[in-house]
Design a protein around this motif. Structure first.
Motif, PDB file in Angstrom:
ATOM      1  N   PHE A  38       0.835  -1.195   0.000  1.00  0.00           N
ATOM      2  CA  PHE A  38       0.000   0.000   0.000  1.00  0.00           C
ATOM      3  C   PHE A  38       0.872   1.249   0.000  1.00  0.00           C
ATOM      4  CE2 PHE A  38      -2.633  -3.225   1.999  1.00  0.00           C
ATOM      5  CZ  PHE A  38      -3.851  -3.050   1.382  1.00  0.00           C
ATOM      6  N   ASP A  39       0.399   2.254  -0.692  1.00  0.00           N
ATOM      7  CA  ASP A  39       0.964   3.599  -0.593  1.00  0.00           C
ATOM      8  C   ASP A  39      -0.107   4.470   0.054  1.00  0.00           C
ATOM      9  OD1 ASP A  39       2.191   6.004  -0.746  1.00  0.00           O
ATOM     10  OD2 ASP A  39       2.430   6.029  -2.934  1.00  0.00           O
ATOM     11  N   GLY A  40       0.004   4.613   1.365  1.00  0.00           N
ATOM     12  CA  GLY A  40      -1.088   5.251   2.095  1.00  0.00           C
ATOM     13  C   GLY A  40      -2.268   4.289   2.164  1.00  0.00           C
ATOM     14  N   ASP A  41      -3.428   4.740   1.678  1.00  0.00           N
ATOM     15  CA  ASP A  41      -4.607   3.873   1.629  1.00  0.00           C
ATOM     16  C   ASP A  41      -4.788   3.220   0.273  1.00  0.00           C
ATOM     17  OD1 ASP A  41      -5.276   4.420   4.229  1.00  0.00           O
ATOM     18  OD2 ASP A  41      -6.600   6.095   3.733  1.00  0.00           O
ATOM     19  N   CYS A  42      -3.895   3.509  -0.669  1.00  0.00           N
ATOM     20  CA  CYS A  42      -4.048   3.018  -2.041  1.00  0.00           C
ATOM     21  C   CYS A  42      -3.217   1.750  -2.241  1.00  0.00           C
ATOM     22  CB  CYS A  42      -3.612   4.098  -3.025  1.00  0.00           C
ATOM     23  SG  CYS A  42      -3.779   3.611  -4.753  1.00  0.00           S
ATOM     24  N   LEU A  43      -3.844   0.715  -2.753  1.00  0.00           N
ATOM     25  CA  LEU A  43      -3.147  -0.541  -3.065  1.00  0.00           C
ATOM     26  C   LEU A  43      -2.417  -0.378  -4.390  1.00  0.00           C
ATOM     27  CD1 LEU A  43      -2.769  -3.584  -2.330  1.00  0.00           C
ATOM     28  CD2 LEU A  43      -4.711  -4.017  -3.868  1.00  0.00           C
ATOM     29  N   ILE A  44      -1.084  -0.644  -4.353  1.00  0.00           N
ATOM     30  CA  ILE A  44      -0.290  -0.490  -5.578  1.00  0.00           C
ATOM     31  C   ILE A  44       0.200  -1.837  -6.111  1.00  0.00           C
ATOM     32  CG2 ILE A  44       0.419   1.858  -5.037  1.00  0.00           C
ATOM     33  CD1 ILE A  44       3.057   0.788  -3.981  1.00  0.00           C
ATOM     34  N   ASP A  45       0.202  -2.886  -5.275  1.00  0.00           N
ATOM     35  CA  ASP A  45       0.623  -4.191  -5.784  1.00  0.00           C
ATOM     36  C   ASP A  45       0.142  -5.258  -4.798  1.00  0.00           C
ATOM     37  OD1 ASP A  45       1.659  -6.078  -7.423  1.00  0.00           O
ATOM     38  OD2 ASP A  45       3.773  -5.684  -6.976  1.00  0.00           O
ATOM     39  N   ALA A  46      -0.008  -6.493  -5.324  1.00  0.00           N
ATOM     40  CA  ALA A  46      -0.438  -7.613  -4.492  1.00  0.00           C
ATOM     41  C   ALA A  46      -0.068  -8.897  -5.198  1.00  0.00           C
ATOM     42  CB  ALA A  46      -1.939  -7.564  -4.224  1.00  0.00           C
ATOM     43  N   SER A  47       0.203  -9.944  -4.397  1.00  0.00           N
ATOM     44  CA  SER A  47       0.502 -11.257  -4.964  1.00  0.00           C
ATOM     45  C   SER A  47      -0.784 -11.909  -5.471  1.00  0.00           C
ATOM     46  CB  SER A  47       1.173 -12.140  -3.902  1.00  0.00           C
ATOM     47  OG  SER A  47       0.279 -12.339  -2.811  1.00  0.00           O
ATOM     48  N   ALA A  48      -0.614 -13.026  -6.201  1.00  0.00           N
ATOM     49  CA  ALA A  48      -1.788 -13.690  -6.784  1.00  0.00           C
ATOM     50  C   ALA A  48      -2.773 -14.153  -5.712  1.00  0.00           C
ATOM     51  CB  ALA A  48      -1.323 -14.866  -7.650  1.00  0.00           C
ATOM     52  N   PRO A  49      -2.337 -14.809  -4.613  1.00  0.00           N
ATOM     53  CA  PRO A  49      -3.325 -15.161  -3.573  1.00  0.00           C
ATOM     54  C   PRO A  49      -3.974 -13.933  -2.946  1.00  0.00           C
ATOM     55  CG  PRO A  49      -1.311 -16.442  -3.313  1.00  0.00           C
ATOM     56  CD  PRO A  49      -1.004 -15.385  -4.330  1.00  0.00           C
ATOM     57  N   ALA A  50      -3.183 -12.873  -2.813  1.00  0.00           N
ATOM     58  CA  ALA A  50      -3.760 -11.651  -2.248  1.00  0.00           C
ATOM     59  C   ALA A  50      -4.820 -11.079  -3.172  1.00  0.00           C
ATOM     60  CB  ALA A  50      -2.659 -10.628  -1.997  1.00  0.00           C
ATOM     61  N   ARG A  51      -4.584 -11.164  -4.473  1.00  0.00           N
ATOM     62  CA  ARG A  51      -5.582 -10.672  -5.437  1.00  0.00           C
ATOM     63  C   ARG A  51      -6.882 -11.462  -5.307  1.00  0.00           C
ATOM     64  NH1 ARG A  51      -4.762  -5.644  -7.485  1.00  0.00           N
ATOM     65  NH2 ARG A  51      -2.574  -5.355  -8.085  1.00  0.00           N
ATOM     66  N   ARG A  52      -6.735 -12.784  -5.172  1.00  0.00           N
ATOM     67  CA  ARG A  52      -7.948 -13.590  -5.033  1.00  0.00           C
ATOM     68  C   ARG A  52      -8.701 -13.247  -3.746  1.00  0.00           C
ATOM     69  NH1 ARG A  52      -4.466 -17.518  -7.393  1.00  0.00           N
ATOM     70  NH2 ARG A  52      -3.847 -18.311  -5.334  1.00  0.00           N
ATOM     71  N   LEU A  53      -7.950 -12.896  -2.705  1.00  0.00           N
ATOM     72  CA  LEU A  53      -8.603 -12.500  -1.456  1.00  0.00           C
ATOM     73  C   LEU A  53      -9.298 -11.143  -1.610  1.00  0.00           C
ATOM     74  CD1 LEU A  53      -9.122 -13.109   1.523  1.00  0.00           C
ATOM     75  CD2 LEU A  53      -6.954 -11.997   2.061  1.00  0.00           C
ATOM     76  N   LEU A  54      -8.662 -10.213  -2.316  1.00  0.00           N
ATOM     77  CA  LEU A  54      -9.266  -8.884  -2.510  1.00  0.00           C
ATOM     78  C   LEU A  54     -10.524  -8.959  -3.366  1.00  0.00           C
ATOM     79  CD1 LEU A  54      -6.053  -6.714  -3.079  1.00  0.00           C
ATOM     80  CD2 LEU A  54      -7.535  -6.706  -1.074  1.00  0.00           C
ATOM     81  N   ASP A  55     -10.551  -9.943  -4.282  1.00  0.00           N
ATOM     82  CA  ASP A  55     -11.740 -10.061  -5.129  1.00  0.00           C
ATOM     83  C   ASP A  55     -12.978 -10.424  -4.316  1.00  0.00           C
ATOM     84  OD1 ASP A  55     -10.234  -9.443  -7.322  1.00  0.00           O
ATOM     85  OD2 ASP A  55      -9.889 -11.531  -7.920  1.00  0.00           O
ATOM     86  N   ARG A  56     -12.786 -10.987  -3.134  1.00  0.00           N
ATOM     87  CA  ARG A  56     -13.921 -11.376  -2.302  1.00  0.00           C
ATOM     88  C   ARG A  56     -14.409 -10.238  -1.394  1.00  0.00           C
ATOM     89  NH1 ARG A  56     -10.777 -15.873  -3.042  1.00  0.00           N
ATOM     90  NH2 ARG A  56     -11.891 -17.839  -3.456  1.00  0.00           N
ATOM     91  N   LEU A  57     -13.676  -9.123  -1.386  1.00  0.00           N
ATOM     92  CA  LEU A  57     -14.064  -7.993  -0.543  1.00  0.00           C
ATOM     93  C   LEU A  57     -15.189  -7.213  -1.205  1.00  0.00           C
ATOM     94  CD1 LEU A  57     -10.570  -6.686   0.647  1.00  0.00           C
ATOM     95  CD2 LEU A  57     -12.127  -8.236   1.826  1.00  0.00           C
ATOM     96  N   ASP A  58     -16.132  -6.770  -0.384  1.00  0.00           N
ATOM     97  CA  ASP A  58     -17.255  -5.997  -0.897  1.00  0.00           C
ATOM     98  C   ASP A  58     -17.665  -4.994   0.180  1.00  0.00           C
ATOM     99  OD1 ASP A  58     -19.259  -5.043  -2.443  1.00  0.00           O
ATOM    100  OD2 ASP A  58     -20.673  -6.679  -2.053  1.00  0.00           O
ATOM    101  N   GLY A  59     -17.962  -3.792  -0.238  1.00  0.00           N
ATOM    102  CA  GLY A  59     -18.377  -2.764   0.719  1.00  0.00           C
ATOM    103  C   GLY A  59     -17.930  -1.398   0.256  1.00  0.00           C
TER     104      GLY A  59
END
Length: 534
Positions: free
Chosen positions: A48-69
């Protein structure tokens, strides 16, 4: 030279022994070689750069795809992991400078490594190496967080007081929460015979049969329908249907109390409308936007405004303008003052202080009253009081005539009501008893007798008059005499009148008494001089 059989045998034995020795050595080396460690499980790494996501690994991406709100990806991720890592949000908010720290997961299934430098933040989910989930594509911590969220959503759906259910593409019930199941069971018990004791596989069907839905937004429909729960019980529900893929999710809110309140209000309004229709007083109600929302037939009859115009919900100013065009309003001097009068009328009606009498050019007289109503509404009452005003004017004219006639009489005359209030007197009476200015005020007989006692010698006549005026039953006229403080005699006569009233007459014993009446209209002082004999 060919070898002997013995040498050939020895050669074969040596070669076999050497081969066996080499095989044993190779097998020993193979069994002594260290085992290769399995490949490490992929980790979820977030940058993260502050509150902005700038990079993530493949498992992390799959986890972020499940976030909603609603919120930033950092806030959503922190909210997801907070349950598994208590205090994570507070630690991330209190980061200062550069450094590295870690936070152990609840239950000991891993940890989260926190690194921050130059405004950048890297979060690494490190599962426990002994966990069976280390070989999965998503690490154990992420899986546990998703399990926590799934459990929370399942509890919300099951324990929600609203009815929630899902239908498959064929319209069959595929899932329902506890509230739906309880209502289905109550309805089944109210309409069907009890199930056998061992029947535990009962599955309810659709409670609401093909209600008429109306669009309420994208992929959303809404309707209101009723459900019978017995002979004398009926419940109303507001149903929202949302399409999710090929299935439909339904939410039903119990609005029975709202529907019953609306029905009661509708019946009450109908009752009021029927009552208002029988009133002789015109009624016009304007809402908070000052539009006409209700009027009765008497308002139409009194104002003469067309029904089509009144039904178009005109503004209060438009109604008053129409009344002015029909000469139904008091005419001001100019249009500016007219607008000011309209604004003042509306403001006073909203405060409940407006009540005026409109004398119209046609000779009619209206009493107009403004009253505030709930939610900023205003009601105007129009009452035709022309007959009342005419009767009052005739009564006042008759009263003035009677007073003028009394003023021509030589005697001092006063009329008292059955309650002892002075109703009427002439000018000779005012001059004789020194009535002050404003002698038309209502004065009781007791006050009058006290005034007489100050001007005459003590006598039982006044006490007898008090008893006579308040006596019930038949009464007879009687006369007597009084003596003024200056020594002159004063004759008096007390006559019963209809309705319990009493007429009191006084005249001095002097030959020039007729002159008192002759000069009564010329001045009270001259009449008093004549009445006193001088």
């Amino acid at each position: 030279m060919p070898l002997s059989p013995l040498l050939s045998l020895l050669l074969v034995i040596c070669v076999s022994t050497l081969s066996a020795t080499m095989i044993v050595v190779l097998l020993g080396r193979m069994t002594s070689r260290p085992k290769t460690a399995p490949p490490p499980a992929p980790r979820s790494v977030f940058l993260f750069d502050g509150d902005c996501l700038i990079d993530a690994s493949a498992p992390a991406r799959r986890l972020l795809d499940r976030l909603d709100g609603v919120g930033t990806e950092r806030d959503l991720l922190t909210g997801l992991l907070e349950h598994r890592f208590p205090g994570l949000g507070a630690r991330l908010r209190n980061l200062e400078g550069d450094g590295q720290s870690r936070l152990e997961a609840r239950g000991g299934i891993g940890r989260i490594e926190i690194e921050h430098w130059d405004g950048l933040l890297r979060l690494t989910l490190c599962p426990d190496g002994t966990s069976d989930l280390t070989r999965e594509a998503v690490d154990a911590i992420a899986f546990a967080a998703l399990q926590d969220e799934l459990e929370t959503l399942r509890c919300i759906g099951e324990d929600a007081p609203q009815l929630i259910w899902k239908l498959d593409p064929e319209g069959r019930l595929s899932w329902a929460n506890r509230a739906y199941m309880r209502l289905a069971e109550a309805r089944r018990q109210a309409h069907d015979p009890p199930c056998p004791a061992g029947d535990v596989d009962w599955m309810p069907g659709e409670l609401f049969e093909a209600p008429g839905f109306e669009p309420a937004g994208p992929d959303r429909e809404r309707c209101r329908t009723s459900l019978s729960l017995g002979e004398a019980r009926r419940s109303w529900f507001e149903i929202t249907r949302i399409k999710r893929g090929a299935e439909h999710v339904h939410f039903a809110l119990d609005v029975t109390e709202v529907v019953e309140a609306e029905q009661a209000r509708r019946k009450f309004v109908q009752t009021l409308t029927k009552t208002f229709a029988q009133l002789a007083i015109g009624l016009a109600i304007f809402d908070r936007d000052r539009k006409l929302v209700m009027f009765n037939p008497a308002f139409h009859d009194l104002t003469g405004l067309p029904i089509a115009f009144l039904s178009s919900r005109p503004q209060v100013q438009c109604v008053l303008d129409r009344l002015r065009d029909r000469n139904m309003l008091p005419e001001p001097k100019d249009y500016t003052s007219w607008r000011e009068q309209v604004a003042a009328l509306e403001a006073q009606a909203a405060r409940g202080t407006y009540c005026e009498t409109w004398s119209l050019p046609g000779g009619q007289t209206y009493r107009v009253t403004g009253r505030p109503h709930p939610d900023g509404a205003v009601a105007f009452l129009f009452e035709n009081i022309s007959a009342e005003i005419s009767l009052t004017r005739h009564f006042r004219a008759g009263l003035d005539t009677a007073r003028a006639v009394l003023d021509t009489l030589p005697e001092a005359i006063a009329v008292f009501s059955a309650g002892g209030t002075r109703l009427l007197h002439n000018g000779v009476y005012a001059a004789l008893w020194d009535l002050p200015e404003g002698g038309l005020a209502e004065i009781g007989l007791t006050e009058e007798i006290a005034r007489w006692q100050a001007l005459v010698a003590p006598s039982p006549v006044l006490g007898e008059l008090r008893d006579f005026a308040t006596a019930f039953g038949e009464r007879a006229e009687w006369c007597d005499r009084l003596r003024l403080n200056d020594g002159r005699g004063l004759s008096c006569r007390f006559t019963p009148l209809p309705g319990g009233a009493t007429l009191a007459s006084f005249w001095p014993d002097a030959p020039e008494a007729p002159c008192i009446a002759a000069r009564a209209n010329g001045g009270a002082e001259s009449a008093l001089v004549r009445a006193r004999g001088g």
